[in-house]
Every structure is written in structure tokens, then in C-alpha cells.
Design a protein around this motif. Structure first.
Motif, mmCIF file in Angstrom:
data_model
loop_
_atom_site.group_PDB
_atom_site.id
_atom_site.type_symbol
_atom_site.label_atom_id
_atom_site.label_comp_id
_atom_site.label_asym_id
_atom_site.label_seq_id
_atom_site.Cartn_x
_atom_site.Cartn_y
_atom_site.Cartn_z
ATOM 1 N N ASN A 190 0.818 -1.216 0.000
ATOM 2 C CA ASN A 190 0.000 0.000 0.000
ATOM 3 C C ASN A 190 0.853 1.267 0.000
ATOM 4 O OD1 ASN A 190 -2.364 1.455 -0.118
ATOM 5 N ND2 ASN A 190 -2.619 1.554 2.107
ATOM 6 N N HIS A 191 1.696 1.368 -1.028
ATOM 7 C CA HIS A 191 2.491 2.578 -1.215
ATOM 8 C C HIS A 191 1.591 3.750 -1.609
ATOM 9 C CE1 HIS A 191 6.520 0.840 -0.966
ATOM 10 N NE2 HIS A 191 6.089 -0.178 -1.683
ATOM 11 N N SER A 192 1.955 4.922 -1.173
ATOM 12 C CA SER A 192 1.270 6.119 -1.659
ATOM 13 C C SER A 192 1.834 6.505 -3.029
ATOM 14 C CB SER A 192 1.456 7.276 -0.680
ATOM 15 O OG SER A 192 2.825 7.627 -0.579
ATOM 16 N N ILE A 193 1.006 7.140 -3.830
ATOM 17 C CA ILE A 193 1.434 7.689 -5.113
ATOM 18 C C ILE A 193 1.193 9.188 -5.034
ATOM 19 C CG2 ILE A 193 1.128 7.689 -7.611
ATOM 20 C CD1 ILE A 193 0.099 4.860 -7.455
ATOM 21 N N ARG A 194 2.281 9.957 -5.014
ATOM 22 C CA ARG A 194 2.166 11.396 -4.789
ATOM 23 C C ARG A 194 2.716 12.183 -5.968
ATOM 24 N NH1 ARG A 194 4.954 9.880 -0.324
ATOM 25 N NH2 ARG A 194 6.678 11.255 -0.906
ATOM 26 N N GLN A 195 2.014 13.245 -6.305
ATOM 27 C CA GLN A 195 2.521 14.182 -7.306
ATOM 28 C C GLN A 195 3.529 15.091 -6.625
ATOM 29 O OE1 GLN A 195 0.011 17.425 -8.633
ATOM 30 N NE2 GLN A 195 0.531 16.997 -10.769
ATOM 31 N N GLU A 196 4.780 15.069 -7.112
ATOM 32 C CA GLU A 196 5.827 15.889 -6.510
ATOM 33 C C GLU A 196 5.895 17.264 -7.168
ATOM 34 O OE1 GLU A 196 7.820 14.990 -3.882
ATOM 35 O OE2 GLU A 196 6.522 13.247 -3.704
ATOM 36 N N THR A 197 6.041 17.288 -8.469
ATOM 37 C CA THR A 197 6.099 18.553 -9.210
ATOM 38 C C THR A 197 5.372 18.377 -10.524
ATOM 39 O OG1 THR A 197 8.194 17.955 -10.285
ATOM 40 C CG2 THR A 197 8.335 19.202 -8.224
ATOM 41 N N ALA A 198 4.985 19.481 -11.129
ATOM 42 C CA ALA A 198 4.313 19.451 -12.424
ATOM 43 C C ALA A 198 5.063 20.343 -13.395
ATOM 44 C CB ALA A 198 2.862 19.913 -12.298
ATOM 45 N N LEU A 199 5.047 19.973 -14.667
ATOM 46 C CA LEU A 199 5.635 20.820 -15.695
ATOM 47 C C LEU A 199 4.823 20.672 -16.971
ATOM 48 C CD1 LEU A 199 7.484 19.022 -17.937
ATOM 49 C CD2 LEU A 199 8.818 18.662 -15.883
ATOM 50 N N GLN A 200 4.830 21.712 -17.773
ATOM 51 C CA GLN A 200 4.093 21.676 -19.026
ATOM 52 C C GLN A 200 5.054 21.300 -20.136
ATOM 53 O OE1 GLN A 200 0.629 22.393 -19.417
ATOM 54 N NE2 GLN A 200 1.041 21.401 -21.351
ATOM 55 N N GLY A 201 4.799 20.182 -20.814
ATOM 56 C CA GLY A 201 5.657 19.750 -21.898
ATOM 57 C C GLY A 201 5.291 20.451 -23.194
ATOM 58 N N THR A 202 5.925 20.009 -24.250
ATOM 59 C CA THR A 202 5.653 20.604 -25.556
ATOM 60 C C THR A 202 4.356 20.072 -26.146
ATOM 61 O OG1 THR A 202 6.984 18.865 -26.597
ATOM 62 C CG2 THR A 202 8.106 20.924 -26.039
ATOM 63 N N SER A 203 3.860 18.956 -25.628
ATOM 64 C CA SER A 203 2.612 18.381 -26.110
ATOM 65 C C SER A 203 1.448 18.975 -25.334
ATOM 66 C CB SER A 203 2.623 16.855 -25.947
ATOM 67 O OG SER A 203 2.583 16.524 -24.585
ATOM 68 N N THR A 204 0.257 18.534 -25.667
ATOM 69 C CA THR A 204 -0.930 19.006 -24.971
ATOM 70 C C THR A 204 -1.112 18.300 -23.631
ATOM 71 O OG1 THR A 204 -2.276 17.388 -26.156
ATOM 72 C CG2 THR A 204 -2.101 19.593 -27.121
ATOM 73 N N GLU A 205 -0.369 17.224 -23.380
ATOM 74 C CA GLU A 205 -0.485 16.507 -22.126
ATOM 75 C C GLU A 205 0.385 17.164 -21.061
ATOM 76 O OE1 GLU A 205 0.531 12.456 -22.998
ATOM 77 O OE2 GLU A 205 -1.549 11.928 -23.326
ATOM 78 N N ARG A 206 -0.128 17.189 -19.855
ATOM 79 C CA ARG A 206 0.616 17.783 -18.744
ATOM 80 C C ARG A 206 1.335 16.675 -17.984
ATOM 81 N NH1 ARG A 206 0.669 22.650 -16.551
ATOM 82 N NH2 ARG A 206 1.346 22.903 -14.405
ATOM 83 N N LEU A 207 2.666 16.764 -17.941
ATOM 84 C CA LEU A 207 3.468 15.779 -17.245
ATOM 85 C C LEU A 207 3.752 16.247 -15.827
ATOM 86 C CD1 LEU A 207 6.105 14.792 -19.961
ATOM 87 C CD2 LEU A 207 4.090 13.495 -19.248
ATOM 88 N N SER A 208 3.756 15.288 -14.910
ATOM 89 C CA SER A 208 4.100 15.570 -13.518
ATOM 90 C C SER A 208 5.084 14.518 -13.044
ATOM 91 C CB SER A 208 2.849 15.537 -12.626
ATOM 92 O OG SER A 208 1.915 16.507 -13.011
ATOM 93 N N LEU A 209 5.892 14.888 -12.064
ATOM 94 C CA LEU A 209 6.779 13.925 -11.420
ATOM 95 C C LEU A 209 5.999 13.254 -10.301
ATOM 96 C CD1 LEU A 209 9.606 12.695 -11.111
ATOM 97 C CD2 LEU A 209 10.100 14.529 -9.470
ATOM 98 N N TYR A 210 5.831 11.936 -10.415
ATOM 99 C CA TYR A 210 5.110 11.171 -9.397
ATOM 100 C C TYR A 210 6.093 10.287 -8.633
ATOM 101 C CZ TYR A 210 0.467 12.522 -10.993
ATOM 102 O OH TYR A 210 -0.664 13.236 -11.294
ATOM 103 N N ARG A 211 5.841 10.150 -7.340
ATOM 104 C CA ARG A 211 6.665 9.289 -6.486
ATOM 105 C C ARG A 211 5.814 8.132 -5.985
ATOM 106 N NH1 ARG A 211 11.278 9.427 -3.370
ATOM 107 N NH2 ARG A 211 11.716 11.554 -4.035
#
Length: 300
Positions: free
Chosen positions: A131-152
Motif C-alpha cells: 500500500n504505497h502512496s502515489i504522490r505528485q511531486e512537481t508538475a511541468l508543461q511539456g511541448t505536447s498538450t499533455e501535462r506531465l508531472s513527477l510522481y513518487r
């Protein structure tokens, strides 16, 4: 004061910012435990998203299509973590939900075989049970229309498109079923909201929908869903494999195949054939349903 409007039109007031999960918990503990994401003013967000002003909020669970897709998307992270634990030198490429399941692409020093999937799946089950947590650490806007985030996930980090489930405990009804490629390999799996749904998916289908290449993946999946709504046992094979290989593999055990390429996608139809090789030609979805299940389409 923060005013939250729920889907039924009711209004709740809070005296300080709170997360989507905390909103769910004020409604019911059962809803909070089932939550995999939220919608804030129509935008899908993680359960940990902080609501700081007035908003319309709904809680997303695995019982709706968006929630099920989030389960599958999160399985890609758990698969990547399991593979890195078992094969530390594996290079991560990319992962995504796909139809009824998910895949992740890796570069290995040596090619893996189908026989190694049970070990990877067992490691994924161990991670889910922890039961690990999945957390969004940081977000960044890539060159595509999709928004990428760093997840831990535990001690594993990866850039991915969110949202993701808050913890791995909800990832229980999944299975790995295929590995393809040589120098770069994709591991494919399926994921559902319950073991019963997974068992139903595993039952022999009447119809298999196969796409020629990845451009038709979304259309092929929509065809599969349309057939299921008409109570046909339908699955789709969206793997990045040659169409001749997929047809040859499924012809041995599935009564009917529906092939979709660019022509079929643009025209809104399928090319139908039987497992024994009989060619039924191009058919619309309703015509396929009438042929295979006339009692559900008003036919004789």
C-alpha cells in the motif's frame, strides 16, 4: 469561507482549503476509500489536489470510465517500479493505459520472455499489498498538450500524465499477459475494478477486435465497448504487433474477428471475418450485432 458545490447541487462550506480526498471524507468514509481522483470545475485532478477557492467538485471512483482508466494508468507506474526492482539496469521508456489495460516500454540488456511475466506480476502484487502512496511531486508543461508531472511511488520516481490513484491498495484486479519486441520491449497487462470483472474479461470471447496499427487504438476500443453494450462477449487486441500475427493467433480460438484500419476508422465500420477464414466484408457495428446477437437488436 470556501463553497463546494457537489454533483447533486448541494452546497458545502469549509473554513479553510482542503484536498479532494478531504472533501470525499466529509461526504462519507466509504466514498473517501473508493476515491481515485476528483473533478474540480470539470478538470480531473489527484485526490491530493488542494482546493483553495469556490468550486464544483465531484469524486471519481473506479466504477466510472475515467476512474477505471486512472487505475490502468497507475498500474504502469507500479509495473515500472517492479521491473526496476527486478532488473535495475532496465531503461524506462514510456507507459500508458491502453484499451482494457496498460503497457510500459523498457530497454533491457537481454530480452525478457513470456515465462518471466509471473515473477514481475508477483512483485507488483507485493507492491500493491504494501500500500504505497502515489504522490505528485512537481508538475511541468511539456511541448505536447499533455501535462506531465513527477510522481513518487515509494522510492521510485517517474514523469507521467496524471492523475493517479492515491495508494496502491486499490490496484488489486490486474494481470500481465504479453511481452513484445526485442531490443525495446513492451510489457502489457489488464486492470479492472474488481476480481469479478477481471474473471469476466478472461472468459473466451465471441469477438476479437484487432487494429492494424496504433492510430486505430481508440476506435477499436470504442467498437469493443459498443459490442459489450449489446451483450456480446468482445475483447480487443491493441498490442503493437503485426496484424497478420494477431489474426493468426486469434483465428485459432475466437469465432469472429473484426479488423480495423484507417479506412474502417474513417468510415465508422469494421472488416469482419470468421476464425475459420470466411470473409463477411465491411459491416457497420449495428450489422455486426444483428448478425451475432439478433435478440438484442430487434432481429428475428
Amino acid at each position: 469561507m470556501i463553497h463546494i458545490t457537489l454533483p447533486d447541487g448541494s452546497l458545502r462550506e469549509y473554513d479553510q482549503p482542503l484536498t479532494v480526498y478531504e472533501v470525499a471524507a466529509t461526504i462519507s468514509l466509504g466514498l473517501a476509500n473508493a476515491a481515485v481522483a476528483g473533478r474540480v470545475d470539470g478538470v480531473l485532478v489527484d485526490c491530493g489536489f488542494l482546493i483553495e477557492g469556490d468550486a464544483r467538485v465531484s469524486i471519481v471512483t473506479p466504477q466510472e470510465p475515467d476512474g477505471l482508466e486512472i487505475l490502468r494508468r497507475s498500474c504502469t507506474l507500479m509495473l515500472a517500479m517492479a521491473v526496476k526492482q527486478l532488473h535495475p539496469n532496465a531503461q524506462l521508456r514510456a507507459g500508458s493505459s491502453l484499451g482494457d489495460g496498460f503497457f510500459y516500454e523498457f530497454a533491457f540488456q537481454r530480452s525478457l520472455t513470456l515465462a518471466e511475466l509471473p515473477l514481475i506480476e508477483a512483485r507488483m502484487r507485493a507492491l500493491a499489498a504494501t500500500n504505497h502512496s502515489i504522490r505528485q511531486e512537481t508538475a511541468l508543461q511539456g511541448t505536447s498538450t499533455e501535462r506531465l508531472s513527477l510522481y513518487r511511488l515509494g522510492d521510485f520516481e517517474s514523469f507521467a500524465t496524471g492523475p493517479h490513484v492515491p495508494t496502491t491498495k486499490v490496484l488489486q484486479a490486474f494481470a500481465l499477459d504479453h511481452i513484445g519486441g526485442t531490443s525495446e520491449q513492451r510489457i502489457y497487462g489488464t486492470c479492472w475494478s474488481s476480481q469479478q470483472e477481471l474473471d469476466t474479461w478472461r472468459a473466451p470471447p465471441q469477438v476479437m477486435v484487432v487494429n492494424i496499427d496504433e492510430r486505430q487504438s481508440a476506435y477499436a476500443h470504442s467498437v469493443t465497448q459498443a459490442l459489450r453494450r449489446r451483450e456480446l462477449r468482445a475483447n480487443s487486441d491493441l498490442r503493437n504487433e503485426k496484424i497478420s500475427h494477431k489474426i493468426r493467433q486469434h483465428s485459432q480460438k475466437v469465432p469472429y474477428l473484426l479488423v480495423v484500419g484507417e479506412k474502417e476508422k474513417e468510415g465508422g465500420f469494421v472488416s469482419m471475418r470468421s476464425g475459420s477464414g470466411e470473409d463477411f466484408g465491411e459491416k457497420g457495428i449495428e450489422a455486426v450485432c444483428e448478425l451475432l446477437n439478433p435478440s438484442k437488436t430487434g432481429g428475428a
